[in-house]
Design a protein around this motif. Sequence first.
Motif, PDB file in Angstrom:
ATOM      1  N   ARG A 261       0.801  -1.218   0.000  1.00 36.08           N
ATOM      2  CA  ARG A 261       0.000   0.000   0.000  1.00 36.08           C
ATOM      3  C   ARG A 261       0.834   1.269   0.000  1.00 36.08           C
ATOM      4  NH1 ARG A 261      -1.448   0.397   5.219  1.00 36.08           N
ATOM      5  NH2 ARG A 261       0.205   1.938   5.354  1.00 36.08           N
ATOM      6  N   VAL A 262       0.321   2.258  -0.730  1.00 39.03           N
ATOM      7  CA  VAL A 262       0.731   3.650  -0.576  1.00 39.03           C
ATOM      8  C   VAL A 262      -0.550   4.464  -0.430  1.00 39.03           C
ATOM      9  CG1 VAL A 262       2.932   3.518  -1.813  1.00 39.03           C
ATOM     10  CG2 VAL A 262       0.843   3.946  -3.118  1.00 39.03           C
ATOM     11  N   PRO A 263      -0.505   5.581   0.287  1.00 40.62           N
ATOM     12  CA  PRO A 263       0.614   6.165   1.001  1.00 40.62           C
ATOM     13  C   PRO A 263       0.876   5.462   2.342  1.00 40.62           C
ATOM     14  CG  PRO A 263      -1.333   7.469   1.374  1.00 40.62           C
ATOM     15  CD  PRO A 263      -1.727   6.403   0.393  1.00 40.62           C
ATOM     16  N   ARG A 264       1.771   6.057   3.136  1.00 40.41           N
ATOM     17  CA  ARG A 264       2.098   5.513   4.439  1.00 40.41           C
ATOM     18  C   ARG A 264       0.876   5.543   5.360  1.00 40.41           C
ATOM     19  NH1 ARG A 264       5.262   8.787   7.252  1.00 40.41           N
ATOM     20  NH2 ARG A 264       4.635  10.536   5.950  1.00 40.41           N
ATOM     21  N   ARG A 265       0.903   4.676   6.345  1.00 36.77           N
ATOM     22  CA  ARG A 265      -0.196   4.598   7.312  1.00 36.77           C
ATOM     23  C   ARG A 265      -0.434   5.951   7.974  1.00 36.77           C
ATOM     24  NH1 ARG A 265      -0.097   3.914  12.764  1.00 36.77           N
ATOM     25  NH2 ARG A 265      -1.877   2.887  13.761  1.00 36.77           N
ATOM     26  N   GLU A 266       0.635   6.645   8.349  1.00 37.35           N
ATOM     27  CA  GLU A 266       0.496   7.925   9.038  1.00 37.35           C
ATOM     28  C   GLU A 266      -0.214   8.952   8.160  1.00 37.35           C
ATOM     29  OE1 GLU A 266       3.548   5.479  10.800  1.00 37.35           O
ATOM     30  OE2 GLU A 266       3.294   6.226   8.740  1.00 37.35           O
ATOM     31  N   THR A 267       0.044   8.903   6.863  1.00 40.19           N
ATOM     32  CA  THR A 267      -0.606   9.826   5.935  1.00 40.19           C
ATOM     33  C   THR A 267      -2.084   9.492   5.780  1.00 40.19           C
ATOM     34  OG1 THR A 267       1.484  10.041   4.727  1.00 40.19           O
ATOM     35  CG2 THR A 267      -0.512  10.797   3.608  1.00 40.19           C
ATOM     36  N   LEU A 268      -2.394   8.196   5.617  1.00 41.67           N
ATOM     37  CA  LEU A 268      -3.781   7.783   5.447  1.00 41.67           C
ATOM     38  C   LEU A 268      -4.639   8.133   6.651  1.00 41.67           C
ATOM     39  CD1 LEU A 268      -3.843   4.272   3.720  1.00 41.67           C
ATOM     40  CD2 LEU A 268      -4.965   6.365   2.976  1.00 41.67           C
ATOM     41  N   LEU A 269      -4.048   8.156   7.835  1.00 46.55           N
ATOM     42  CA  LEU A 269      -4.823   8.391   9.049  1.00 46.55           C
ATOM     43  C   LEU A 269      -4.826   9.857   9.478  1.00 46.55           C
ATOM     44  CD1 LEU A 269      -3.900   5.241  11.171  1.00 46.55           C
ATOM     45  CD2 LEU A 269      -5.931   5.649   9.764  1.00 46.55           C
ATOM     46  N   MET A 270      -4.329  10.752   8.619  1.00 45.83           N
ATOM     47  CA  MET A 270      -4.453  12.177   8.930  1.00 45.83           C
ATOM     48  C   MET A 270      -5.936  12.555   8.966  1.00 45.83           C
ATOM     49  SD  MET A 270      -1.405  13.756   6.513  1.00 45.83           S
ATOM     50  CE  MET A 270      -1.893  15.461   6.841  1.00 45.83           C
ATOM     51  N   SER A 271      -6.306  13.398   9.916  1.00 41.34           N
ATOM     52  CA  SER A 271      -7.724  13.725  10.107  1.00 41.34           C
ATOM     53  C   SER A 271      -8.201  14.866   9.222  1.00 41.34           C
ATOM     54  CB  SER A 271      -7.987  14.070  11.580  1.00 41.34           C
ATOM     55  OG  SER A 271      -7.814  12.936  12.393  1.00 41.34           O
ATOM     56  N   GLU A 272      -7.363  15.857   8.958  1.00 47.45           N
ATOM     57  CA  GLU A 272      -7.796  17.007   8.157  1.00 47.45           C
ATOM     58  C   GLU A 272      -7.722  16.620   6.682  1.00 47.45           C
ATOM     59  OE1 GLU A 272      -9.007  20.153   6.390  1.00 47.45           O
ATOM     60  OE2 GLU A 272      -6.895  19.744   5.960  1.00 47.45           O
ATOM     61  N   TRP A 273      -8.887  16.591   6.034  1.00 50.69           N
ATOM     62  CA  TRP A 273      -8.982  15.990   4.713  1.00 50.69           C
ATOM     63  C   TRP A 273      -8.138  16.708   3.670  1.00 50.69           C
ATOM     64  CZ3 TRP A 273     -10.284  11.541   2.769  1.00 50.69           C
ATOM     65  CH2 TRP A 273     -10.517  11.429   1.397  1.00 50.69           C
ATOM     66  N   ASN A 274      -8.218  18.017   3.576  1.00 52.27           N
ATOM     67  CA  ASN A 274      -7.474  18.746   2.541  1.00 52.27           C
ATOM     68  C   ASN A 274      -5.974  18.593   2.720  1.00 52.27           C
ATOM     69  OD1 ASN A 274      -9.732  19.806   1.103  1.00 52.27           O
ATOM     70  ND2 ASN A 274     -10.033  21.320   2.728  1.00 52.27           N
TER      71      ASN A 274
ATOM     72  N   ALA B 246      -0.859  15.778   1.122  1.00 54.31           N
ATOM     73  CA  ALA B 246       0.231  14.887   1.534  1.00 54.31           C
ATOM     74  C   ALA B 246       0.257  13.625   0.677  1.00 54.31           C
ATOM     75  CB  ALA B 246       0.084  14.535   3.015  1.00 54.31           C
ATOM     76  N   ILE B 247      -0.903  13.077   0.363  1.00 49.05           N
ATOM     77  CA  ILE B 247      -0.963  11.883  -0.480  1.00 49.05           C
ATOM     78  C   ILE B 247      -0.403  12.187  -1.865  1.00 49.05           C
ATOM     79  CG2 ILE B 247      -2.519  10.281  -1.653  1.00 49.05           C
ATOM     80  CD1 ILE B 247      -4.333  10.413   0.794  1.00 49.05           C
ATOM     81  N   VAL B 248      -0.782  13.320  -2.427  1.00 50.37           N
ATOM     82  CA  VAL B 248      -0.297  13.699  -3.754  1.00 50.37           C
ATOM     83  C   VAL B 248       1.232  13.733  -3.768  1.00 50.37           C
ATOM     84  CG1 VAL B 248      -0.128  15.633  -5.371  1.00 50.37           C
ATOM     85  CG2 VAL B 248      -2.369  14.923  -4.508  1.00 50.37           C
ATOM     86  N   ARG B 249       1.817  14.389  -2.791  1.00 48.52           N
ATOM     87  CA  ARG B 249       3.285  14.488  -2.747  1.00 48.52           C
ATOM     88  C   ARG B 249       3.934  13.121  -2.581  1.00 48.52           C
ATOM     89  NH1 ARG B 249       1.819  18.781   0.683  1.00 48.52           N
ATOM     90  NH2 ARG B 249       2.382  17.531   2.525  1.00 48.52           N
ATOM     91  N   GLU B 250       3.285  12.246  -1.819  1.00 50.59           N
ATOM     92  CA  GLU B 250       3.893  10.960  -1.492  1.00 50.59           C
ATOM     93  C   GLU B 250       3.800   9.949  -2.624  1.00 50.59           C
ATOM     94  OE1 GLU B 250       3.400   7.643   2.054  1.00 50.59           O
ATOM     95  OE2 GLU B 250       2.962   9.756   2.473  1.00 50.59           O
TER      96      GLU B 250
END
Length: 519
Positions: A183-196, A201-205
Amino acid sequence: MDFKTQLVYQAAKLRLRKIERYTAEAEDLQRAQLRHILSRARGTELGERYDLGRATDYRDFAQRLPLVEYDAVKGDIERMIQGERNVLIPGGCRWYAKSSGTTSDRSKYIPVPYLHLQDCHYRGGSDALWIYLRNYPDSRFFSTKGLVLGGSHSPMSLGSQASVGDLSAILVEHMPLLGNWLRVPRRETLLMSEWNAKMSAIVREVAQAPVGSLSGVPSWMLVLLRQLLEYTGAGDISELWPQLEVFFHGGISFSPYRSIYHELIPSPRMRYEETYNASEGFFAIQDDPSESGMLLMLDYGVFYEFIPMDELEYSAEGSVAEHVRAIPLWEVEQDRDYALVITTLGGLYRYLIGDTVRFTSTAPYRIVITGRTKHFINAFGEELMVTNTDTAIARTTERTGVQVAEYTVAPHFLLDEGKGYHDWLIEFVQPPSDLAAYARILDEELRRANSDYDAKRYEDMTLLPLQLEPAPAGLFHRWLEEQGKLGGQHKVPRLSSSRHYLEELLELKQRLSNSSPEL
């Protein structure tokens, strides 16, 4: 298949043979699921309440337990959240999925005990992949990365005893090793609460990742893909990810988005696989690209019942009327709409999930999702369901080339005339040059898709031509943001017999127009 994919696929062949037995053994499999669920429920408070120890077969079970919706089980679930044990399931439950199947202010907390997570949700994800690899032996799935776009809330504590999050966040929390590796992105990125912030962050990763598969809700994945093209400057997604081969999608109908995805991902080897995965369970998988509908999964610790939609009635208090009867899987008919009822290892018993389905086949059992039990329009006897409007939108796109991003529909009553019409609010990718012509074609396609709508439209006797208003870009997402439901699995109801959602959207459109006159 490449070597890595072929190696992993070897482990799937035994499971695929079991799925192939669905056609011949459907009733036996479903009866076995019910016996297993009841054997675990007998020692619970619910089991004692309904004397489930005496339930010996399906008919006995159906006579003992009422058909229920969330309000009827809310109190028991709240006790479980507070740490009480043996209420709806043996022992306790740590995890609860915050339901995103509704845009009401009321939150629903669906228990997700570990057994149900493994036997239903993760088995469904695995089976979707095994079936895909069986159908497409040229896949290089395990030589690429899988982009997962999940919910908008990381798990939060409900006190010392329980945690809650979107189902997708719970799945990420417990994801098996193989899934984490792919899986991508990282777990920490997927679990970010602020959607925008998370989308950025997902785009960059993932921009430089070798992505070969996508998983998520079509509307939100579309937002992400467009942000990726803007960020990278690529002409299309196939240019950015030449190895991309499949999108596992669910949550909403793909029909209105199909032409947009074909434009963004022009690769001839791109495939689209539908799944039916809700907070309450994983229920169906698209198993045959030449057939319509998804294969109902029969051995996931879920027992299915169905209420014919023309027989579903509610009491004055809003609960399912006592005389309403559900039927088991082996009694359903093809091409008839049903409200879906589930009994699961997750602690839900004879529970109306809120979705309506239609069987496209009974050997094996395949379904299409046709709408919601309370999100349809029958103001003038037209019995309009989401499957009708999605089909009409897709056909209108084929005829006009005009693509639709979002829409919602509500009735408009002309009480003095005893007639009315449907108000449509549509957010176009690019608005049509002739809005009236588009509306006329859409009305024609609705008449093709629904014979009741066509009958009520005959010579404008009961139902007048639809009225259409374009929405500015981003209006629906802005409305979801104001409701605190931006991102993930959240969505605006397509149809409603009430004008509540439509009026809120129109009011928001007016506010945006007043602050930005160019809108």
